[in-house]
Design a protein around this motif. Structure first.
Motif, PDB file in Angstrom:
ATOM      1  N   ARG A   1       0.820  -1.210   0.000  1.00 22.86           N
ATOM      2  CA  ARG A   1       0.000   0.000   0.000  1.00 22.86           C
ATOM      3  C   ARG A   1       0.852   1.258   0.000  1.00 22.86           C
ATOM      4  O   ARG A   1       0.474   2.291   0.553  1.00 22.86           O
ATOM      5  N   GLU A   2       2.050   1.183  -0.621  1.00 17.42           N
ATOM      6  CA  GLU A   2       2.829   2.392  -0.858  1.00 17.42           C
ATOM      7  C   GLU A   2       2.160   3.235  -1.931  1.00 17.42           C
ATOM      8  O   GLU A   2       2.366   4.440  -2.008  1.00 17.42           O
ATOM      9  N   ALA A   3       1.361   2.590  -2.773  1.00 17.16           N
ATOM     10  CA  ALA A   3       0.551   3.273  -3.778  1.00 17.16           C
ATOM     11  C   ALA A   3      -0.724   2.469  -3.970  1.00 17.16           C
ATOM     12  O   ALA A   3      -0.744   1.243  -3.782  1.00 17.16           O
TER      13      ALA A   3
ATOM     14  N   GLU B   1      -1.213 -10.695  -7.827  1.00 14.21           N
ATOM     15  CA  GLU B   1      -2.192  -9.988  -7.006  1.00 14.21           C
ATOM     16  C   GLU B   1      -2.607  -8.647  -7.595  1.00 14.21           C
ATOM     17  O   GLU B   1      -3.436  -7.935  -7.017  1.00 14.21           O
ATOM     18  N   VAL B   2      -2.054  -8.281  -8.750  1.00 22.58           N
ATOM     19  CA  VAL B   2      -2.323  -6.974  -9.350  1.00 22.58           C
ATOM     20  C   VAL B   2      -3.303  -7.115 -10.510  1.00 22.58           C
ATOM     21  O   VAL B   2      -3.136  -7.986 -11.382  1.00 22.58           O
TER      22      VAL B   2
ATOM     23  N   THR C   1       0.468   2.500 -22.275  1.00 22.55           N
ATOM     24  CA  THR C   1       0.427   2.933 -20.876  1.00 22.55           C
ATOM     25  C   THR C   1      -0.537   2.031 -20.125  1.00 22.55           C
ATOM     26  O   THR C   1      -1.681   1.836 -20.548  1.00 22.55           O
ATOM     27  N   TRP C   2      -0.052   1.470 -19.012  1.00 26.05           N
ATOM     28  CA  TRP C   2      -0.840   0.531 -18.207  1.00 26.05           C
ATOM     29  C   TRP C   2      -1.142   1.143 -16.842  1.00 26.05           C
ATOM     30  O   TRP C   2      -0.364   1.952 -16.332  1.00 26.05           O
ATOM     31  N   LEU C   3      -2.259   0.736 -16.278  1.00 27.03           N
ATOM     32  CA  LEU C   3      -2.528   1.040 -14.872  1.00 27.03           C
ATOM     33  C   LEU C   3      -2.693  -0.264 -14.127  1.00 27.03           C
ATOM     34  O   LEU C   3      -3.129  -1.269 -14.688  1.00 27.03           O
ATOM     35  N   GLY C   4      -2.324  -0.254 -12.859  1.00 24.01           N
ATOM     36  CA  GLY C   4      -2.437  -1.440 -12.028  1.00 24.01           C
ATOM     37  C   GLY C   4      -2.851  -1.083 -10.616  1.00 24.01           C
ATOM     38  O   GLY C   4      -2.500  -0.015 -10.110  1.00 24.01           O
ATOM     39  N   TYR C   5      -3.603  -1.983  -9.997  1.00 22.95           N
ATOM     40  CA  TYR C   5      -4.000  -1.801  -8.598  1.00 22.95           C
ATOM     41  C   TYR C   5      -4.162  -3.186  -7.973  1.00 22.95           C
ATOM     42  O   TYR C   5      -4.356  -4.188  -8.673  1.00 22.95           O
TER      43      TYR C   5
END
Length: 294
Positions: free
Chosen positions: A145-147, A160-161, A265-269
């Motif tokens: 959870r640094e980001a 896990e992303v 460009t990718w996003l990840g969470y």
């Protein structure tokens, strides 16, 4: 007499201190990581070793190295840390209100030019959510959870992303307005501005050096913003993302007969965050604004 075995009186708050020292190798770096003072870190480590009756680190002039007992402690502490972080993510993911903070990380120019308008719109729609944007070169951990949300030009392979391709970024060659322009394959020693040596194998660098085989490297930088500014000051030609090139005063696009390669460009969470309402609201807006084909 009481012969019952008793567990050592561990303080849970000392485990992050132990983990920071194990990962950083010195009290000074561990103190900066945790936001505590170096004497406090040393005092809490001594208290932990006294509580367990174990020597967890070998001290040397070069730093702290885990002992065998320290390695055992590390394995258990990392499992405890992972469980605590999973609990925090799951609790955060079940929050019902659109209030609180979201921390996202991206490159400097992408945040300034591409994301800032989206985040400003999100603030108007959801004023109770505070967005913290981190644009330094550090790789931030989603699992710790640094980001909460990461934007980058490489995909994610962590199980896990949850990852999604947001957009395909076009690139172009730029030069200072009014300067002489190279011709594809002319062999002249045109000055060029490229990524730093750590990123020298990026596709746009290879393409530029192949397209202008006689080019000489005038400057390197890991910052696209810096490359654009150097280009505007006449230091050389640069391959830049088109949104950055179009937003930089004093430079113009140069046609060399072919275009540099595009980048996705990718996003990840983290998957534990997928039910968090404020993250879902931001994701929906980002995808709507940056991925119109979605």
């Amino acid at each position: 007499m009481d012969y019952q075995m008793r567990s050592p009186p561990l303080e849970w708050s000392d485990l992050p201190v132990f983990l920071a020292i194990a990962r950083e190798g010195t009290l000074g770096r561990a103190a900066r990581r945790t936001g505590q003072s170096q004497p406090t870190m040393g005092r809490r480590l001594r208290a932990l070793e006294e509580a367990t009756g174990l020597t967890l680190f070998q001290r040397s002039s070069e730093g702290f190295v885990l002992t065998d007992d320290g390695e055992v402690m590390l394995r258990h502490a990392e499992r405890m840390e992972a469980e605590a972080q999973a609990l925090a993510r799951e609790l955060a993911g079940s929050e019902a209100g659109l209030e609180g903070m979201l921390r996202l990380t991206c490159s400097d120019w992408f945040g300034r030019i591409v994301l800032a308008p989206v985040l400003a719109e999100f603030h108007r729609l959801q004023p109770g959510v505070v967005i913290e944007t981190l644009t330094d070169a550090r790789v931030y951990s989603l699992s710790r959870r640094e980001a909460d949300l990461v934007f980058r030009i490489t995909g994610f392979d962590e199980p896990e992303v949850i990852a999604r391709r947001v957009m395909t970024m076009p690139y172009a060659v730029y030069a200072k307005v009014g300067s002489a322009k190279p011709v594809d394959g002319d062999g002249k020693a045109w000055p060029v501005i490229v990524m730093d040596t750590a990123f020298s194998s990026m596709p746009d660098v290879d393409w530029l050096m192949q397209t202008l085989p006689g080019a000489r490297i005038a400057a390197r930088s890991n910052s696209r913003d810096m490359q654009a500014q150097l280009c505007a000051l006449g230091a050389g030609f640069a391959v830049l993302p088109k949104p950055l090139g179009q937003a930089t005063p004093g430079i113009e696009e140069v046609d060399l007969g072919s275009a540099p390669p595009t980048r996705d460009t990718w996003l990840g969470y983290h998957r534990d965050m997928k039910r968090q309402p404020r993250l879902r609201a931001l994701l929906d807006l980002v995808i709507e604004r940056l991925s119109p084909q979605a």
